[in-house]
Design an enzyme around this catalytic site. Structure first.
Site, PDB file in Angstrom:
ATOM      1  N   HIS A   1       6.147   0.823 -30.762  1.00 33.49           N
ATOM      2  CA  HIS A   1       5.086   0.150 -30.008  1.00 33.49           C
ATOM      3  C   HIS A   1       4.554   1.046 -28.895  1.00 33.49           C
ATOM      4  O   HIS A   1       4.993   2.172 -28.692  1.00 33.49           O
ATOM      5  CB  HIS A   1       5.564  -1.196 -29.462  1.00 33.49           C
TER       6      HIS A   1
ATOM      7  N   CYS B   1      13.762  -0.189 -29.028  1.00 34.53           N
ATOM      8  CA  CYS B   1      12.549   0.188 -29.751  1.00 34.53           C
ATOM      9  C   CYS B   1      12.174   1.641 -29.469  1.00 34.53           C
ATOM     10  O   CYS B   1      12.811   2.322 -28.669  1.00 34.53           O
ATOM     11  CB  CYS B   1      11.389  -0.728 -29.349  1.00 34.53           C
TER      12      CYS B   1
END
Length: 340
Positions: free
Chosen positions: A138, A146
């Site tokens: 992201h 992440c």
């Protein structure tokens, strides 16, 4: 100063983007020109490789020869955890393994600008009881398991995936790795508890490196198998069961075996000549270009320049990332360190 000017211009350019149309932004003209030079089109299929230690993400794309070639390397702004696989929900570990991303995993309304779900846990990880959810690539510069690439970076990668899907690719492979699988890195981490797992990942990496095609993936005996088909059509691969008799296409098997032998010899030479240098991560890493900027301007200004509304996660830990570029581990990379 030059870095600050470039990022300021990029931020200004993106500030005018309607967030509801963020997923529709066209590919930059410069990137399309690079594709043309490499014999690629926007609609050609892609493959992504992620390297934790180097904090870099590579986009590979199929060219007119039918093989995949490196298109561009993106600096990663933030990843969390340490080198090694993710096993538990909430452990802050970014995953390592082979993943498949379909259009349904693309998120045009992400709280971190744009994102796509890696698909963790995959079939093998589920069978092993590993737990976790919403592990993404992201925007922004914050991570809790992440891979964050800033809003500008993920916007470009999202557009590359969008165009590949529009061209007919039904899914793309993501190879999330602890580091580039060079002899130098393997020698450096030869006594790590995760070393055998990393050698298993390297089998898939090697297949891609020698034929430049995404390897097919299965699992048996609690490990990945690549490019394999069962000898008995009625048998199947089961992640937890012993592997059935299987075979790999002979020419591919031979190419991979030759590469592995060369790498093993080089690893042994390096290991005999140099001591281990264990890496200690406070909490993940950050690409050196971003680390320099963070150190120079501080987390508040840095967050505004890389993200729209998210603070950089654990900036002190990011600055403590032990990796430095220019080390010997890049000297014998497999051609995947070209930068643009």
């Amino acid at each position: 100063m030059l870095i600050l000017v470039v990022f300021s211009l990029a931020l200004a350019a993106c500030s005018s983007v309607d967030l509801d149309d963020r997923h529709l932004q066209p590919l930059p003209a410069k990137l399309v020109a690079q594709m043309n030079e490499k014999g690629m089109t926007p609609s050609d299929p892609i493959l992504i490789r992620i390297y934790k230690r180097e904090s870099e993400l590579e986009v590979w794309k199929r060219d007119r020869s039918g093989q995949y070639a490196l298109l561009k390397t993106y600096p990663m702004c933030r990843w969390s955890g340490r080198l090694g696989p993710k096993k538990r929900e909430g452990d802050r570990q970014a995953p390592e393994g082979f993943y498949t991303v379909t259009p349904s995993q693309m998120n045009s309304q992400s709280q971190y600008y744009l994102s796509f779900n890696l698909g963790y846990p995959n079939e093998l990880e589920k069978a092993l009881g590993y737990q976790g959810s919403a592990l993404m690539v992201h925007g922004a510069c914050t991570s809790s398991g992440c891979f964050a690439l800033t809003d500008n970076g993920v916007g470009e990668i999202y557009a590359l995936a969008r165009e590949a899907f529009s061209g007919g690719q039904t899914s793309f492979q993501v190879q999330a790795l602890p580091f580039r699988m060079t002899p130098q890195n393997l020698a450096l981490f030869r006594n790590d508890p995760n070393f055998q797992f990393w050698l298993n990942l390297k089998e898939g990496v090697d297949q891609f490196d020698v034929i430049r095609q995404p390897p097919t993936i299965a699992a048996c005996g609690r490990r990945y198998v690549f490019g394999a088909r069962t000898k008995d059509p009625s048998s199947a691969f089961d992640p937890l069961a012993p592997c059935p008799a299987y075979e790999v296409e002979p020419s591919l098997n031979s190419l991979v075996a030759e590469k592995r032998m060369r790498d093993d010899e080089r690893v042994a030479q390096i290991a005999a000549a140099s001591p281990q240098m264990p890496m200690s991560y406070a909490d993940g890493g950050m690409h050196t270009s971003f680390r320099k900027m963070l150190k120079d301007i501080g987390p508040d200004r840095f967050s505004k320049m890389t993200s729209r509304n998210a603070e950089v996660s654990r900036p002190d830990a990011a600055l403590a990332d032990p990796y430095m570029p220019g080390q010997a581990d890049l000297a014998e990379a497999t051609g995947s360190i070209t930068r643009h």
